[in-house]
Design a protein around this motif. Structure first.
Motif, PDB file in Angstrom:
ATOM      1  N   ALA A  41       0.836  -1.199   0.000  1.00 15.01           N
ATOM      2  CA  ALA A  41       0.000   0.000   0.000  1.00 15.01           C
ATOM      3  C   ALA A  41       0.871   1.250   0.000  1.00 15.01           C
ATOM      4  CB  ALA A  41      -0.925  -0.013   1.213  1.00 15.01           C
ATOM      5  N   ALA A  48       1.734   7.021  -6.518  1.00 10.31           N
ATOM      6  CA  ALA A  48       0.694   8.033  -6.729  1.00 10.31           C
ATOM      7  C   ALA A  48       1.238   9.424  -6.469  1.00 10.31           C
ATOM      8  CB  ALA A  48      -0.505   7.747  -5.825  1.00 10.31           C
ATOM      9  N   ALA A  52       1.467  12.532  -9.075  1.00  9.08           N
ATOM     10  CA  ALA A  52       0.851  13.827  -8.806  1.00  9.08           C
ATOM     11  C   ALA A  52       1.894  14.948  -8.849  1.00  9.08           C
ATOM     12  CB  ALA A  52       0.168  13.806  -7.436  1.00  9.08           C
ATOM     13  N   VAL A  60       0.819   5.436 -13.979  1.00  9.24           N
ATOM     14  CA  VAL A  60      -0.521   5.035 -13.535  1.00  9.24           C
ATOM     15  C   VAL A  60      -0.819   3.566 -13.846  1.00  9.24           C
ATOM     16  CG1 VAL A  60      -2.974   5.478 -13.844  1.00  9.24           C
ATOM     17  CG2 VAL A  60      -1.405   7.378 -13.608  1.00  9.24           C
ATOM     18  N   LEU A  63       0.042   1.317 -11.071  1.00 11.26           N
ATOM     19  CA  LEU A  63      -0.918   1.248  -9.965  1.00 11.26           C
ATOM     20  C   LEU A  63      -1.970   0.183 -10.248  1.00 11.26           C
ATOM     21  CD1 LEU A  63      -1.493   5.033  -9.241  1.00 11.26           C
ATOM     22  CD2 LEU A  63      -0.063   3.433  -8.025  1.00 11.26           C
ATOM     23  N   VAL A  64      -2.423   0.128 -11.520  1.00 17.43           N
ATOM     24  CA  VAL A  64      -3.424  -0.884 -11.871  1.00 17.43           C
ATOM     25  C   VAL A  64      -2.863  -2.279 -11.601  1.00 17.43           C
ATOM     26  CG1 VAL A  64      -4.871  -1.784 -13.712  1.00 17.43           C
ATOM     27  CG2 VAL A  64      -4.374   0.648 -13.623  1.00 17.43           C
ATOM     28  N   SER A  67      -2.520  -3.026  -7.823  1.00 20.39           N
ATOM     29  CA  SER A  67      -3.791  -3.286  -7.140  1.00 20.39           C
ATOM     30  C   SER A  67      -4.372  -4.631  -7.562  1.00 20.39           C
ATOM     31  CB  SER A  67      -4.780  -2.163  -7.421  1.00 20.39           C
ATOM     32  OG  SER A  67      -5.183  -2.214  -8.768  1.00 20.39           O
ATOM     33  N   PHE A  71      -2.637  -8.736  -3.885  1.00 16.73           N
ATOM     34  CA  PHE A  71      -3.234  -9.629  -2.882  1.00 16.73           C
ATOM     35  C   PHE A  71      -2.782 -11.073  -3.059  1.00 16.73           C
ATOM     36  CE2 PHE A  71      -6.781 -12.138  -4.787  1.00 16.73           C
ATOM     37  CZ  PHE A  71      -6.486 -11.835  -6.098  1.00 16.73           C
TER      38      PHE A  71
ATOM     39  N   GLN B  46      -5.183   0.616   2.563  1.00 18.86           N
ATOM     40  CA  GLN B  46      -5.537  -0.218   1.420  1.00 18.86           C
ATOM     41  C   GLN B  46      -6.790   0.272   0.722  1.00 18.86           C
ATOM     42  OE1 GLN B  46      -5.696  -4.158   2.957  1.00 18.86           O
ATOM     43  NE2 GLN B  46      -3.587  -4.590   2.416  1.00 18.86           N
ATOM     44  N   LEU B  50      -5.985   4.715  -0.206  1.00 19.28           N
ATOM     45  CA  LEU B  50      -5.821   4.629  -1.658  1.00 19.28           C
ATOM     46  C   LEU B  50      -6.816   5.544  -2.361  1.00 19.28           C
ATOM     47  CD1 LEU B  50      -4.187   2.744  -3.692  1.00 19.28           C
ATOM     48  CD2 LEU B  50      -6.393   1.694  -4.049  1.00 19.28           C
ATOM     49  N   LEU B  53      -5.649   9.173  -1.945  1.00 18.28           N
ATOM     50  CA  LEU B  53      -4.464   9.460  -2.753  1.00 18.28           C
ATOM     51  C   LEU B  53      -4.830   9.545  -4.227  1.00 18.28           C
ATOM     52  CD1 LEU B  53      -1.779   7.200  -1.085  1.00 18.28           C
ATOM     53  CD2 LEU B  53      -1.603   9.637  -1.409  1.00 18.28           C
ATOM     54  N   LEU B  54      -5.619   8.583  -4.710  1.00 23.42           N
ATOM     55  CA  LEU B  54      -5.918   8.561  -6.141  1.00 23.42           C
ATOM     56  C   LEU B  54      -6.863   9.698  -6.517  1.00 23.42           C
ATOM     57  CD1 LEU B  54      -6.099   4.777  -6.965  1.00 23.42           C
ATOM     58  CD2 LEU B  54      -4.196   6.362  -7.001  1.00 23.42           C
ATOM     59  N   VAL B  57      -4.527  12.495  -6.980  1.00 20.71           N
ATOM     60  CA  VAL B  57      -3.804  12.358  -8.240  1.00 20.71           C
ATOM     61  C   VAL B  57      -4.705  12.724  -9.406  1.00 20.71           C
ATOM     62  CG1 VAL B  57      -2.660  10.724  -9.764  1.00 20.71           C
ATOM     63  CG2 VAL B  57      -2.231  10.636  -7.335  1.00 20.71           C
ATOM     64  N   THR B  66      -7.153   9.256 -17.615  1.00 17.51           N
ATOM     65  CA  THR B  66      -6.393   8.899 -16.424  1.00 17.51           C
ATOM     66  C   THR B  66      -7.321   8.660 -15.238  1.00 17.51           C
ATOM     67  OG1 THR B  66      -4.737  10.402 -17.275  1.00 17.51           O
ATOM     68  CG2 THR B  66      -4.407   9.556 -15.058  1.00 17.51           C
ATOM     69  N   MET B  69      -8.671   5.284 -15.401  1.00 18.74           N
ATOM     70  CA  MET B  69      -7.721   4.244 -14.975  1.00 18.74           C
ATOM     71  C   MET B  69      -7.583   4.228 -13.452  1.00 18.74           C
ATOM     72  SD  MET B  69      -3.999   3.565 -16.628  1.00 18.74           S
ATOM     73  CE  MET B  69      -4.327   3.855 -18.336  1.00 18.74           C
ATOM     74  N   LEU B  70      -7.594   5.419 -12.843  1.00 20.47           N
ATOM     75  CA  LEU B  70      -7.494   5.479 -11.380  1.00 20.47           C
ATOM     76  C   LEU B  70      -8.731   4.850 -10.737  1.00 20.47           C
ATOM     77  CD1 LEU B  70      -6.028   9.069 -10.959  1.00 20.47           C
ATOM     78  CD2 LEU B  70      -4.855   6.896 -10.766  1.00 20.47           C
ATOM     79  N   LEU B  72     -10.357   2.460 -12.018  1.00 18.05           N
ATOM     80  CA  LEU B  72     -10.125   1.017 -12.175  1.00 18.05           C
ATOM     81  C   LEU B  72      -9.265   0.488 -11.026  1.00 18.05           C
ATOM     82  CD1 LEU B  72     -11.157  -0.658 -14.548  1.00 18.05           C
ATOM     83  CD2 LEU B  72      -8.874  -0.553 -15.523  1.00 18.05           C
ATOM     84  N   VAL B  73      -8.236   1.259 -10.672  1.00  9.73           N
ATOM     85  CA  VAL B  73      -7.370   0.848  -9.556  1.00  9.73           C
ATOM     86  C   VAL B  73      -8.187   0.680  -8.283  1.00  9.73           C
ATOM     87  CG1 VAL B  73      -5.445   1.541  -8.110  1.00  9.73           C
ATOM     88  CG2 VAL B  73      -5.344   1.947 -10.550  1.00  9.73           C
ATOM     89  N   PHE B  76     -10.402  -2.472  -8.492  1.00 11.81           N
ATOM     90  CA  PHE B  76      -9.617  -3.703  -8.300  1.00 11.81           C
ATOM     91  C   PHE B  76      -9.246  -3.866  -6.830  1.00 11.81           C
ATOM     92  CE2 PHE B  76      -8.041  -3.601 -12.920  1.00 11.81           C
ATOM     93  CZ  PHE B  76      -9.088  -4.400 -13.309  1.00 11.81           C
ATOM     94  N   GLN B  77      -8.827  -2.759  -6.210  1.00 13.46           N
ATOM     95  CA  GLN B  77      -8.412  -2.847  -4.812  1.00 13.46           C
ATOM     96  C   GLN B  77      -9.594  -3.241  -3.934  1.00 13.46           C
ATOM     97  OE1 GLN B  77      -5.284  -2.500  -4.038  1.00 13.46           O
ATOM     98  NE2 GLN B  77      -5.487  -2.760  -1.854  1.00 13.46           N
ATOM     99  N   THR B  80      -9.997  -6.987  -4.331  1.00 10.69           N
ATOM    100  CA  THR B  80      -8.945  -7.901  -3.878  1.00 10.69           C
ATOM    101  C   THR B  80      -8.628  -7.774  -2.394  1.00 10.69           C
ATOM    102  OG1 THR B  80      -7.273  -6.305  -4.535  1.00 10.69           O
ATOM    103  CG2 THR B  80      -7.850  -7.992  -6.129  1.00 10.69           C
TER     104      THR B  80
END
Lengths: 130, 145
Positions: A41, A48, A52, A60, A63-64, A67, A71, B46, B50, B53-54, B57, B66, B69-70, B72-73, B76-77, B80
């Protein structure tokens, strides 16, 4: 923005170091897993902050990916988690390892000694009282 | 011009909050003395950290692809992180790293005891009610596990 970035990076770095402290000390595998999760994390947070600060988007996709697969490690480790004996997961100090090595060497030496003795005199006949 | 300044200030606040949550999580993971306590601390960066932060960003970068995509992050988090936490918690419970005497509510132990009792009852009276026993017999060991 520079000051904000510096403060953020400092906070995240301290958090990551504390997570690594838990990874080193953690009495069991699961504690280490939790520490590694926090480290992941922190890694995501650092990437990130970088994105920024520099206002670029190349990082970026990282990051995908993080994440998505972050896990997997903890799931794998917990799947094979077993009951550990007390003190088994502790990292030993150099002195303890040296002591164990010395003990093992002495054991081997004793065995070799016994083998040599029986080779030379062919062993004692039964009933001989020493 | 002012809109951009406001956007940057909001992004900075969000980034600072997210970074602070990562720091707090590290502190909690290092300081707490039980597995569940450490897991509790570990969940903060987590998900909420996140997202903060995102969001920062995304505000700072200010482009829709963008931002997608963020998002999407974050999705996913959110998928998971519970899986990992569930596996770690279950493994901890089974390997005896959870002190059940400290739990306020302990549904798993209650359910396991009930399932074990049900198996015992089924075994003792198995001859009488054959069809019932057959179905619940196959269920009970699974729930007891």
């Amino acid at each position: 923005m520079t000051i904000v970035a510096i403060v953020c990076v400092t906070l995240i770095a301290v958090g990551a170091v504390l997570a690594l402290v838990r990874v080193e000390r953690g009495p069991s595998m699961l504690d280490r897993t939790v520490g590694l999760d926090v480290f992941t994390a922190a890694l995501v947070g650092a990437i990130a902050i970088e994105a920024a600060y520099s206002q670029r988007v190349e990082t970026v996709p990282l990051l995908v990916v993080l994440s998505l697969v972050g896990f997997v490690s903890s799931v794998t480790i917990s799947r094979f988690a077993a009951v550990e004996p007390q003190g088994e997961g502790r990292v030993r100090t150099a002195e303890e390892i040296a002591a164990e090595d010395a003990e093992r060497m002495a054991e081997q030496e004793r065995e070799r000694e016994m083998l040599r003795d029986s080779d030379q005199d062919g062993g004692r006949p039964d009933g001989v009282v020493r | 011009m002012t809109a951009e300044v406001v956007r940057d200030v909001v992004a900075a606040v969000l980034l600072l909050l997210g970074a602070f949550l990562v720091f707090v999580a590290g502190l909690g993971v290092a300081r707490f003395d039980t597995l569940l306590g450490r897991m509790h601390a570990a969940t903060k960066p987590q998900v909420l950290g996140l997202i903060l932060l995102l969001a920062g960003v995304g505000l700072r970068l200010g482009s829709w692809p963008t931002a997608g995509m963020l998002l999407l992050v974050v999705i996913f988090q959110l998928f998971t992180a519970p899986v990992a936490a569930h596996m770690v918690g279950r493994a901890g419970f089974r390997t005896g790293k959870v002190d059940t005497s400290k739990l306020e509510i302990d549904d798993l132990s209650t359910d396991e005891a009930a399932a074990r009792e049900a198996v015992v009852v089924e075994d003792s009276g198995a001859d009488g009610s054959a069809p019932d026993a057959a179905t619940s017999d196959s269920d009970a060991p699974d729930s007891a596990r």
